[in-house]
Design an enzyme around this catalytic site. Structure first.
Site, mmCIF file in Angstrom:
data_model
loop_
_atom_site.group_PDB
_atom_site.id
_atom_site.type_symbol
_atom_site.label_atom_id
_atom_site.label_comp_id
_atom_site.label_asym_id
_atom_site.label_seq_id
_atom_site.Cartn_x
_atom_site.Cartn_y
_atom_site.Cartn_z
ATOM 1 N N LYS A 127 0.855 -1.193 0.000
ATOM 2 C CA LYS A 127 0.000 0.000 0.000
ATOM 3 C C LYS A 127 0.893 1.247 0.000
ATOM 4 C CE LYS A 127 -2.532 -3.508 0.680
ATOM 5 N NZ LYS A 127 -3.785 -4.030 0.934
HETATM 6 C C1 LIG Z 1 -4.216 -5.363 1.633
HETATM 7 C C2 LIG Z 1 -5.658 -5.481 1.829
HETATM 8 C C3 LIG Z 1 -6.211 -5.998 3.004
HETATM 9 C C4 LIG Z 1 -5.372 -6.605 4.090
HETATM 10 O O1 LIG Z 1 -4.459 -5.720 4.664
HETATM 11 P P1 LIG Z 1 -3.379 -6.276 5.720
HETATM 12 O O2 LIG Z 1 -2.826 -5.050 6.334
HETATM 13 O O3 LIG Z 1 -2.372 -7.048 4.936
HETATM 14 O O4 LIG Z 1 -4.114 -7.137 6.689
HETATM 15 C C5 LIG Z 1 -7.576 -5.989 3.142
HETATM 16 N N1 LIG Z 1 -8.381 -5.518 2.167
HETATM 17 C C6 LIG Z 1 -7.896 -5.033 1.019
HETATM 18 C C7 LIG Z 1 -8.827 -4.507 -0.020
HETATM 19 C C8 LIG Z 1 -6.520 -5.013 0.794
HETATM 20 O O5 LIG Z 1 -6.046 -4.553 -0.366
#
Ligand SMILES: *Cc1c(COP(=O)(O)O)cnc(C)c1O
Length: 399
Positions: free
Chosen positions: A182
């Site tokens: 992200k």
């Molecule tokens: C990356 C992601 C998650 C999970 O995030 P983590 O921090 O890895 O638990 C959940 N929902 C979406 C849409 C994502 O892209």
């Protein structure tokens, strides 16, 4: 030529120094830096409160717990999402009900939710997919009218905006991720944002075993204070090491978004000349941080999606398949669902191109050149048949 990755975090010496300083301070678990990160993050997204947790999945799970979602409750989710969106519902012994998405934003809409509504529906987890904001006003009205809890999966959407306000503002529950895939990263980490301070206080207790008093509060007290455990909680804490990183990263957010939007505009401009190809774009009501820059191949594209990924890799470019569809994975085999034609088309025909802060325009041009070359296959194979002019923009409903 070196391999172009699909994404790399933007980290510098300031992050290294902040973590080192935290180590030297002797306080590495959840403490003052977590509290400071929560305050800074809440201010940035214009929300009254933010609760830092171990990742976005645990933030989503906490939201479901706080909303009282339990066994047998139906929670509508998009299948077109990272699988965690559906998994957290299962963690509460509730039932994920897959809804289709809008072909342009790749997000849930009131219409796609309504198609799978039942008397057992209790909540909706709507995803700002790849950073593209949801159309929140109609969604909030739809859920309010039916007494449904709305949880925003904003894992990818830090800094995206809806009608001039950051995603997270005005949300009862919005969950963000700080995974390196992200924009902002703390290695692993998440944030649950809410417009209700009492709810945030409960979230802080639940993430720390249901304790009524945080470790930091006990350490700061001059009188003996004994904690009690008010309900069955979890260990979903973030560490101060992570929060120190997050505080520095937050200071980079504006520059990150500006650069990503600049690179996204270059892709959009260059790829607009490829017949029928559709790219991620800003909706009329908001702006994307372009966490994921996806392109959707038209039926007329000369080679298939997976073949194109291979050609890119042969040219030392890492791209990725588009957003996954949970209902297509073995984990959800046998899980009943309505037909999801848009989801199936998007997951089969789209791919995610390299986009990160440090991506040079020269490297981006390498990506664009490969796509142009492969797209020209249309005109070569279609030479003399006039098939170019007939190339479709890709019927969104064709599986
Ligand atoms: C990356 C992601 C998650 C999970 O995030 P983590 O921090 O890895 O638990 C959940 N929902 C979406 C849409 C994502 O892209």
């Amino acid at each position: 030529m070196s391999r172009i990755p699909v994404m790399i975090p933007w980290l510098g010496e300031a992050e290294a120094e902040a973590v080192a300083e935290t180590v030297r301070s002797g306080w590495v678990a959840q403490g003052p830096r977590v509290a400071a990160f929560e305050a800074a993050f809440a201010a940035r997204v214009q929300a009254p409160a933010a609760v830092a947790v171990s990742n976005c999945t645990t933030a989503l799970h906490l939201a479901l717990v706080m909303a009282g979602i339990g066994p047998g409750d139906e929670v509508i989710v998009p299948s077109l999402s990272f699988i965690a969106t559906a998994n957290v519902v299962c963690h509460q012994q509730a039932v994920p009900v897959f809804a289709d998405v809008d072909p342009v934003t790749q997000n849930l809409t009131p219409a796609t939710i309504e198609a799978v509504l039942s008397p057992s529906t209790c909540a909706v987890i709507a995803v700002h997919q790849g950073g593209t904001p949801l159309d929140l006003d109609p969604l909030r009205a739809f859920c309010a009218e039916r007494d449904l809890v709305l949880i925003e999966d904003a894992a990818c959407a830090v800094g995206s905006t809806y009608r001039g306000r950051p995603i997270g503002a005005d949300a009862r529950y919005a969950a963000f991720s700080f995974h390196p895939r992200k924009l902002l990263t703390t290695g692993e980490g998440g944030m649950l944002v809410t417009d209700d301070r009492a709810l945030a206080d409960r979230g802080r207790r639940l993430r720390e075993h249901g304790m009524n008093l945080s470790a930091a509060a006990r350490h700061g007290s001059n009188t003996v204070t004994l904690e009690s455990y008010t309900e069955v909680g979890f260990n979903y804490r973030m560490t101060d090491l992570q929060a120190a990183l997050g505080l520095v990263q937050l200071g980079r957010l504006e520059a990150m978004i500006a650069r990503r939007r600049e690179l996204a505009a270059r892709y959009q401009q260059a790829l607009s000349e490829l017949p029928g190809l559709i790219t991620a774009t800003d909706p009329e009501y908001g702006t994307s941080n372009y966490q994921s820059f996806w392109v959707l191949l038209p039926d007329s594209f000369p080679i298939g999606r997976d073949a194109l990924l291979q050609v890119l890799l042969d040219n030392d470019i890492s791209a990725r398949r588009g957003i996954m569809a949970a209902h297509c994975e073995p984990a959800y085999a046998g899980h009943s669902h309505t037909s999801l034609p848009v989801t199936e088309r998007l997951t089969a025909r789209s791919l995610i191109l390299p986009l990160y802060h440090q991506l040079s325009t020269a490297d981006q041009d390498r990506v664009i050149d490969v796509l142009r070359r492969e797209a020209r296959g249309v005109s070569l194979s279609g030479a003399g048949t006039g098939s170019m002019t007939g190339s479709s923009t890709g019927s969104m409903t064709r599986g």
